[in-house]
Design a protein around this motif. Sequence first.
Motif, short mmCIF file in Angstrom:
data_model
loop_
_atom_site.label_atom_id
_atom_site.label_comp_id
_atom_site.label_asym_id
_atom_site.label_seq_id
_atom_site.Cartn_x
_atom_site.Cartn_y
_atom_site.Cartn_z
N VAL A 92 0.85 -1.20 0.00
CA VAL A 92 0.00 0.00 0.00
C VAL A 92 0.89 1.25 0.00
N GLY A 93 1.96 1.21 0.81
CA GLY A 93 2.89 2.34 0.87
C GLY A 93 3.51 2.64 -0.49
N GLY A 94 3.93 1.58 -1.16
CA GLY A 94 4.53 1.74 -2.49
C GLY A 94 3.54 2.31 -3.48
N TYR A 95 2.30 1.86 -3.39
CA TYR A 95 1.25 2.34 -4.29
C TYR A 95 0.97 3.82 -4.02
N ASN A 96 0.84 4.20 -2.75
CA ASN A 96 0.57 5.60 -2.42
C ASN A 96 1.70 6.51 -2.89
N GLN A 97 2.94 6.03 -2.76
CA GLN A 97 4.08 6.82 -3.22
C GLN A 97 3.99 7.04 -4.74
N ALA A 98 3.59 5.98 -5.46
CA ALA A 98 3.46 6.10 -6.92
C ALA A 98 2.34 7.08 -7.28
N VAL A 99 1.26 7.07 -6.49
CA VAL A 99 0.15 8.00 -6.75
C VAL A 99 0.61 9.45 -6.56
N VAL A 100 1.36 9.70 -5.48
CA VAL A 100 1.86 11.06 -5.21
C VAL A 100 2.81 11.51 -6.32
N LEU A 101 3.73 10.61 -6.69
CA LEU A 101 4.70 10.96 -7.74
C LEU A 101 3.99 11.24 -9.06
N ASP A 102 2.97 10.46 -9.35
CA ASP A 102 2.21 10.64 -10.58
C ASP A 102 1.55 12.02 -10.62
N CYS A 107 6.78 12.59 0.48
CA CYS A 107 7.56 13.65 -0.15
C CYS A 107 8.99 13.67 0.39
N ALA A 108 9.14 13.38 1.68
CA ALA A 108 10.48 13.35 2.28
C ALA A 108 11.32 12.26 1.60
N ARG A 109 10.69 11.10 1.36
CA ARG A 109 11.42 10.00 0.70
C ARG A 109 11.79 10.36 -0.73
N LEU A 110 10.84 11.00 -1.46
CA LEU A 110 11.10 11.36 -2.87
C LEU A 110 12.16 12.47 -2.96
N LEU A 111 12.15 13.39 -1.97
CA LEU A 111 13.18 14.45 -1.93
C LEU A 111 14.54 13.84 -1.67
N ASP A 112 14.59 12.90 -0.72
CA ASP A 112 15.84 12.20 -0.38
C ASP A 112 16.42 11.49 -1.59
N ALA A 113 15.53 10.89 -2.39
CA ALA A 113 15.97 10.13 -3.57
C ALA A 113 16.31 11.05 -4.73
N GLY A 114 16.03 12.35 -4.56
CA GLY A 114 16.36 13.32 -5.62
C GLY A 114 15.39 13.28 -6.79
N ILE A 115 14.26 12.60 -6.62
CA ILE A 115 13.29 12.49 -7.72
C ILE A 115 12.44 13.75 -7.82
N ILE A 116 12.19 14.41 -6.67
CA ILE A 116 11.49 15.70 -6.69
C ILE A 116 12.36 16.73 -5.98
N GLU A 117 12.00 18.02 -6.20
CA GLU A 117 12.74 19.09 -5.53
C GLU A 117 11.74 20.15 -5.07
N GLU A 118 12.18 20.95 -4.10
CA GLU A 118 11.35 22.08 -3.68
C GLU A 118 11.64 23.22 -4.63
#
Length: 410
Positions: A11-21, A49-60
């Motif tokens: 579920v966590g992985g799915y929610n992360q994909a939804v946010v990234l999408d 968002c903290a995880r995606l920022l850490d991975a460098g996939i998104i930025e502020e």
Amino acid sequence: MVRRGANQPSVGGYNQAVVLDQIRRADGLSRVELAETTGLSAQTVSNICARLLDAGIIEEAGRAAAAAGPGKPRTTLRLVGTSRYAVGVHLDPSVLTFVLLGIDGAVVDSRTRPTPSANDPARTVRLIVTEIDGLLDTSGVDRARVVGVGIAAPGPIDAERGVVVDPPNLAGWHRVPLRDAIAQGTGFPVVLDKDVTAAAVAERWHERAPGGASFAFLYLGIGLGVGLVLGEDVVRGGSGNAGEIGHIPVDPDGPPCACGSRGCVAVSCTPAALVAEAEALGLLPATHVDDDARSIDEALTRLVVRAADGDAGTLALLERTAERIARALAVVCNLLDVDRVIIGGPMWHRLAPWLEADIPQLLASLLVARGLHHVAVAGTGLGDDVGAIGAACLVLDAALAPQPRSLLLG
Ligand SMILES: [Zn+2]
């Protein structure tokens, strides 16, 4: 039917994909907007968002004032287009196309090479591996950021085993395990799909707001096929070979087809059929190009030059072609009730000036549900490389898009 559950990590992985999408498809979204659009709690959005920022996939990307009245300005989050890449390869009978695609769907680099004409799949595999290597070298991207390689191949394919199975326009290709051969040669994870399916995935990946729309992608290459997206789902069918329209009869007086019918799409709408008809009518010199993809391609170019010169016989032939294609599309649209038809593929831009105007009105007149909704018809905005772009999108789609089936416990 076996009902399967979902566990916390899936579920966590799915929610992360939804946010990234959501972030990917918008020009910038705040955490508050993400919580509103996804329905997830503020805390969940914040953690993802903290995880995606850490991975460098998104930025502020700066701060925007709150939309309604006073309040703390909101930090906008944006995708980093260069944080991940995918390589797409389109194996066409006449040309190999390679693209390097950023996670934002932008083409970073591309190249084409003639498909080796000898019936030698092993040589083609070596060439593909070498060219992928060359593409990554010249683009200078960090290979650790390359998610994988996607291959779009003519069908039929054995999707489960990643095998190209006797495609009609690739002589000498008998059950070639292309996926594993490219994986072995490049060291990257590889996905293989039909070219028409890849094209449909490319369209869906590039849509700003997919919103559950259903569409058919008519792919005009050396063969014709459709890629299908119904609701949010790419339709692949039981064996990965959905979308074969070659034996839809569209001309009762047309030439006989190997299937026993007359005037099927395969013998009356393909570039080879068009060239053969033009030769029979004396519009092109009779060279009997038959199965040679490159000579069919060249003959088609000569034919559209005649159309551009206003040759009446050629224009009438193209009018008949538009009608036949519209008849095939009507069968697809009536069967699946799609909202849109997108047309593309390596032959499309040459034929578009003559087919684009006629197909929509011919199709509209053949639709059972025409009183209920309009079916829009448009050329792809992704250009001739839509197959290769789609191949790269297969990788990004599999790795990053929300996949409801990923929730199911294995
Ligand atoms: Zn047939």
